[in-house]
Design an enzyme around this catalytic site. Structure first.
Site, PDB file in Angstrom:
ATOM      1  N   CYS A   1      -1.119   3.635  -6.655  1.00  0.00           N
ATOM      2  CA  CYS A   1      -1.972   3.028  -5.621  1.00  0.00           C
ATOM      3  C   CYS A   1      -2.241   1.615  -6.081  1.00  0.00           C
ATOM      4  O   CYS A   1      -2.593   1.397  -7.255  1.00  0.00           O
ATOM      5  CB  CYS A   1      -3.282   3.813  -5.489  1.00  0.00           C
ATOM      6  SG  CYS A   1      -4.547   2.975  -4.508  1.00  0.00           S
TER       7      CYS A   1
ATOM      8  N   CYS B   1       0.863  -1.181   0.000  1.00  0.00           N
ATOM      9  CA  CYS B   1       0.000   0.000   0.000  1.00  0.00           C
ATOM     10  C   CYS B   1       0.899   1.229   0.000  1.00  0.00           C
ATOM     11  O   CYS B   1       1.709   1.412   0.919  1.00  0.00           O
ATOM     12  CB  CYS B   1      -0.857  -0.042   1.262  1.00  0.00           C
ATOM     13  SG  CYS B   1      -1.881   1.408   1.499  1.00  0.00           S
TER      14      CYS B   1
END
Ligand code: DGL
Length: 284
Positions: free
Chosen positions: A195, A73
């Site tokens: 992302c 992440c």
């Protein structure tokens, strides 16, 4: 050493990294933790994201004796990786950051787009990364509020249709705001997916931007980096093992069916590998 590698994300985005890890490290066991109860992270405070990332690391260490951690992440990496490494000096920790440097090697027009969460693009870590490359190309950076959430919702059968329409609209709005895409001078010819969730809308992006625009994600380089770190620490599983190939566990602090649907859709994994864990991740 047959303890698993921990992989962590706010939700299902990190499954795109897990896929690359499985390919690169076929003899390893993995435990994936999705903090769906608190996703998305991108529009939450850095302190909150950092606290959740630490809780996830503690949980995976205590309950699953992980031998390494991949923070799959970008937002959590930006918020917490430095402290995480300080707190666990003997644990190999791999983080993710938007692939600006690899994009430089690919771009001909020297105009590069970057899409990521607001948390990532407003972090100090990202500011440093951008400063280190911005003299080499023109970067158009776009925070994509709402996009990770819509991708999460796509995995929930009752919300999928509305979520898909929302994704199409958000992708259109955000890419339009960045400027023209294409391979002609002055156009953005390379788009960094900063992302891990956005990997799952690659097709939507490709359709919109055309085949000449290169999309750059980080799953494969991160998997190679994890391989190198484990090898250096002598933590790789032996290649010959009689155990079942790749036992894998997926954990969620949130909706179990959502994770099961995503695991089936993206990794062809059966529902039995998914388990619910307490949203607080307290060890008690
Ligand atoms: N998948 C995450 C990232 O790479 C976070 C998305 C979110 O939770 O907002 O940044």
């Amino acid at each position: 050493m047959h303890t698993p590698i921990g992989v962590f994300d706010s939700g299902i985005g990190g499954l795109s990294v897990l896929q690359a890890l499985q390919k690169e490290l076929p003899h390893e066991h993995f435990v994936y933790l999705a903090d769906n109860a608190h996703a998305p992270y991108g529009e939450k405070s850095e302190a909150f994201v950092s606290q959740r990332t630490h809780a996830a690391a503690e949980y995976l260490l205590a309950r699953h004796q992980i031998k390494a951690l991949v923070v799959a992440c970008n937002t959590a990496t930006a918020a917490a990786i430095h402290e995480l490494r300080l707190q666990h000096p003997s644990l190999p920790v791999v983080g993710l950051e938007p692939a600006l440097k690899p994009a430089l090697a690919l771009s001909h027009t020297r105009r590069i787009g970057v899409i990521a969460t607001r948390g990532t693009v407003s972090s100090e870590k990202f500011a440093r990364l951008l400063a280190s490359v911005k003299h080499e190309a023109q970067f158009e950076v776009q925070a994509c509020n709402g996009l990770a959430l819509a991708i999460e919702q796509c995995a929930l059968p009752d919300q999928a249709v509305a979520a898909q329409a929302q994704i199409a609209q958000l992708v259109q709005t955000y890419t339009h705001a960045m400027g023209p895409f294409g391979s002609a001078p002055g156009e953005i010819d390379t788009l960094v997916l900063g992302c891990t969730h956005y990997v799952f809308v690659e097709q939507v992006l490709r359709q919109l931007l055309g085949p000449q625009v290169q999309l750059v994600s980080t799953g494969e380089p991160v998997a190679r980096q994890t391989h190198r770190l484990l090898a250096a620490a002598e933590l790789l599983n032996p290649e010959m093992t009689n155990e079942i190939a790749q036992p894998i566990r997926l954990l969620t602090t949130g909706d179990l069916q959502g994770l099961q649907a995503a695991a089936q859709r993206w990794l062809s994994l059966p529902p039995e590998v998914c388990h619910a864990v307490p949203a607080s991740l307290t060890l008690g």
